[in-house]
Enzyme design. Sequence first.
Site, PDB file in Angstrom:
ATOM      1  N   SER A   1      44.625  40.073  38.435  1.00 32.52           N
ATOM      2  CA  SER A   1      45.403  40.602  37.318  1.00 32.52           C
ATOM      3  C   SER A   1      46.418  41.611  37.840  1.00 32.52           C
ATOM      4  O   SER A   1      46.089  42.458  38.669  1.00 32.52           O
ATOM      5  CB  SER A   1      44.487  41.278  36.296  1.00 32.52           C
ATOM      6  OG  SER A   1      45.264  41.985  35.341  1.00 32.52           O
TER       7      SER A   1
ATOM      8  N   ASN B   1      37.753  38.110  39.004  1.00 39.22           N
ATOM      9  CA  ASN B   1      39.171  38.365  38.769  1.00 39.22           C
ATOM     10  C   ASN B   1      39.655  39.450  39.722  1.00 39.22           C
ATOM     11  O   ASN B   1      39.355  40.632  39.546  1.00 39.22           O
ATOM     12  CB  ASN B   1      39.400  38.780  37.310  1.00 39.22           C
ATOM     13  CG  ASN B   1      40.875  38.845  36.945  1.00 39.22           C
ATOM     14  OD1 ASN B   1      41.747  38.895  37.802  1.00 39.22           O
ATOM     15  ND2 ASN B   1      41.156  38.853  35.650  1.00 39.22           N
TER      16      ASN B   1
ATOM     17  N   ASN C   1      46.426  33.114  37.618  1.00 37.40           N
ATOM     18  CA  ASN C   1      46.570  34.228  36.689  1.00 37.40           C
ATOM     19  C   ASN C   1      48.031  34.305  36.244  1.00 37.40           C
ATOM     20  O   ASN C   1      48.833  33.422  36.536  1.00 37.40           O
ATOM     21  CB  ASN C   1      46.132  35.530  37.374  1.00 37.40           C
ATOM     22  CG  ASN C   1      45.470  36.500  36.418  1.00 37.40           C
ATOM     23  OD1 ASN C   1      45.953  36.717  35.311  1.00 37.40           O
ATOM     24  ND2 ASN C   1      44.361  37.096  36.838  1.00 37.40           N
TER      25      ASN C   1
ATOM     26  N   TYR D   1      45.625  29.200  27.135  1.00 37.07           N
ATOM     27  CA  TYR D   1      45.705  30.548  26.573  1.00 37.07           C
ATOM     28  C   TYR D   1      47.002  30.704  25.789  1.00 37.07           C
ATOM     29  O   TYR D   1      47.016  30.664  24.559  1.00 37.07           O
ATOM     30  CB  TYR D   1      45.591  31.628  27.653  1.00 37.07           C
ATOM     31  CG  TYR D   1      45.564  33.022  27.062  1.00 37.07           C
ATOM     32  CD1 TYR D   1      46.749  33.694  26.781  1.00 37.07           C
ATOM     33  CD2 TYR D   1      44.377  33.646  26.748  1.00 37.07           C
ATOM     34  CE1 TYR D   1      46.746  34.956  26.205  1.00 37.07           C
ATOM     35  CE2 TYR D   1      44.367  34.908  26.183  1.00 37.07           C
ATOM     36  CZ  TYR D   1      45.546  35.552  25.902  1.00 37.07           C
ATOM     37  OH  TYR D   1      45.531  36.793  25.326  1.00 37.07           O
TER      38      TYR D   1
ATOM     39  N   ASN E   1      47.598  43.982  36.046  1.00 40.04           N
ATOM     40  CA  ASN E   1      47.615  45.092  35.098  1.00 40.04           C
ATOM     41  C   ASN E   1      46.588  46.187  35.357  1.00 40.04           C
ATOM     42  O   ASN E   1      46.454  47.113  34.566  1.00 40.04           O
ATOM     43  CB  ASN E   1      47.440  44.552  33.670  1.00 40.04           C
ATOM     44  CG  ASN E   1      48.556  43.598  33.294  1.00 40.04           C
ATOM     45  OD1 ASN E   1      49.707  43.835  33.622  1.00 40.04           O
ATOM     46  ND2 ASN E   1      48.208  42.506  32.626  1.00 40.04           N
ATOM     47  N   THR E   2      45.834  46.071  36.453  1.00 39.14           N
ATOM     48  CA  THR E   2      44.945  47.146  36.894  1.00 39.14           C
ATOM     49  C   THR E   2      45.436  47.615  38.254  1.00 39.14           C
ATOM     50  O   THR E   2      45.487  46.814  39.199  1.00 39.14           O
ATOM     51  CB  THR E   2      43.486  46.662  37.000  1.00 39.14           C
ATOM     52  OG1 THR E   2      43.010  46.316  35.698  1.00 39.14           O
ATOM     53  CG2 THR E   2      42.588  47.757  37.570  1.00 39.14           C
TER      54      THR E   2
ATOM     55  N   GLY F   1      45.399  45.332  30.460  1.00 37.69           N
ATOM     56  CA  GLY F   1      44.637  46.249  31.301  1.00 37.69           C
ATOM     57  C   GLY F   1      43.132  46.182  31.116  1.00 37.69           C
ATOM     58  O   GLY F   1      42.448  47.213  31.139  1.00 37.69           O
ATOM     59  N   PHE F   2      42.597  44.950  30.931  1.00 33.70           N
ATOM     60  CA  PHE F   2      41.143  44.775  30.835  1.00 33.70           C
ATOM     61  C   PHE F   2      40.532  45.648  29.728  1.00 33.70           C
ATOM     62  O   PHE F   2      39.485  46.290  29.913  1.00 33.70           O
ATOM     63  CB  PHE F   2      40.448  45.099  32.159  1.00 33.70           C
ATOM     64  CG  PHE F   2      40.711  44.145  33.290  1.00 33.70           C
ATOM     65  CD1 PHE F   2      41.327  42.922  33.095  1.00 33.70           C
ATOM     66  CD2 PHE F   2      40.321  44.480  34.582  1.00 33.70           C
ATOM     67  CE1 PHE F   2      41.556  42.053  34.159  1.00 33.70           C
ATOM     68  CE2 PHE F   2      40.534  43.614  35.653  1.00 33.70           C
ATOM     69  CZ  PHE F   2      41.163  42.408  35.443  1.00 33.70           C
TER      70      PHE F   2
ATOM     71  N   LYS G   1      39.605  33.838  40.852  1.00 26.97           N
ATOM     72  CA  LYS G   1      40.866  33.603  40.148  1.00 26.97           C
ATOM     73  C   LYS G   1      42.005  34.189  40.965  1.00 26.97           C
ATOM     74  O   LYS G   1      41.981  35.373  41.313  1.00 26.97           O
ATOM     75  CB  LYS G   1      40.831  34.230  38.754  1.00 26.97           C
ATOM     76  CG  LYS G   1      42.030  33.835  37.885  1.00 26.97           C
ATOM     77  CD  LYS G   1      41.788  34.192  36.433  1.00 26.97           C
ATOM     78  CE  LYS G   1      42.888  33.644  35.546  1.00 26.97           C
ATOM     79  NZ  LYS G   1      42.608  33.867  34.105  1.00 26.97           N
TER      80      LYS G   1
ATOM     81  N   ALA H   1      40.093  33.142  29.960  1.00 31.15           N
ATOM     82  CA  ALA H   1      39.717  34.536  29.731  1.00 31.15           C
ATOM     83  C   ALA H   1      40.905  35.291  29.132  1.00 31.15           C
ATOM     84  O   ALA H   1      42.064  34.959  29.362  1.00 31.15           O
ATOM     85  CB  ALA H   1      39.296  35.180  31.038  1.00 31.15           C
TER      86      ALA H   1
ATOM     87  N   ASN I   1      52.052  40.319  28.999  1.00 30.40           N
ATOM     88  CA  ASN I   1      50.995  41.247  28.600  1.00 30.40           C
ATOM     89  C   ASN I   1      50.699  42.222  29.733  1.00 30.40           C
ATOM     90  O   ASN I   1      50.806  41.892  30.908  1.00 30.40           O
ATOM     91  CB  ASN I   1      49.732  40.475  28.183  1.00 30.40           C
ATOM     92  CG  ASN I   1      48.735  40.321  29.318  1.00 30.40           C
ATOM     93  OD1 ASN I   1      47.942  41.227  29.595  1.00 30.40           O
ATOM     94  ND2 ASN I   1      48.785  39.178  30.002  1.00 30.40           N
TER      95      ASN I   1
END
Length: 345
Positions: A179, A176, A249, A323, A181-182, A117-118, A220, A65, A114
């Site tokens: 992450s 998920n 992740n 990825y 980033n949120t 942020g979705f 994840k 993803a 990275n």
Amino acid sequence: MFFDKIVRPALYRLSYHDPELVHERTIGVLARLGRAAAPLGRFTRVDDPVTVLGLRFPHRVGLAAGMDKNGRALPAWAALGFGFVEVGTVTRHPQPGNPKPRLFTLPVSDAVINRMGFNNDGADALAAKLARDGKPGIPLGVSIGKSKVTPLEDAVEDYRFSLRALYPYADYFAVNVSSPNTPGLRQLQDRAALAELLGELRATSLELAGGGTPTPLLVKVAPDLTDDALAELLEVALGHGVAGIIATNTTLSREGIAAEESGLAGQGGGLSGRPLTARAAQVVRFVHDHTGGSLPIIGVGGIMGPDDAIRLVDAGASLVQLYTGFALHGPGLVRRVSRGLAARR
């Protein structure tokens, strides 16, 4: 070597050395190619079929993803040799993601940072696209996450919305909760929050299956969890009928960044690529050993060549995903890794 020495430098020069622009233009080209790319499959295809999660995969190597969040280039991924593709992470509400710049390549470290942020067009938009254009010819996973605007206490309904919208199209769902980033998202890995989320998603999936076999739900996990925290997460997952684990992740650690790229270490976001190789294998082995091999694992993190993928499979992974290695070293990596895994058998 051709990609590393010629293609990648050219892409960066033409895109003003902006990694996100390189990514966007690449996805755009693949999207325009669409099904016209299919003949490439004659040269990229590796036959090493395996059944995991009740699904038949042409081989073990998939696209993680984050590469094709909105499913724009679905026909191209099989043509490039992938055995499955995971789109997203998609959220209930369309959202632009974090401010730019938010993507940084570290070529000496063989890594990427990275904090996207979705950024995505939303679950309804992806569902409409899949309804219109159909699914790819390989298994399709959909990664779902929480919208940034949604309070943490309303996260369950946010995930349920995306699950409902995309249920007719996904071969599996990746939940998920890892992450970095949120804001607050990783709190959903805690026992009580995760138990509530997985309980509701499992119930919704059974309802949508209408008496049939529900679509597999996978969780994840972050590579930054302690062994105790990961063990607790796995107990919750096993207790709520989770079909598998995706490990891992991106990481908040900055270990493994080369000295000459240390100036980028202060950038916020998740680190992926070579610095994550060893940790991903450790987490995969822990999950496998702690569950007695009862949960299928998709291993992802730091696969830069066939040997890295083999180590993940030896540690207990049933499937692997690419990825950062794909982004930095090109589509030839897909065939090298899938052939390496096929030869191992």
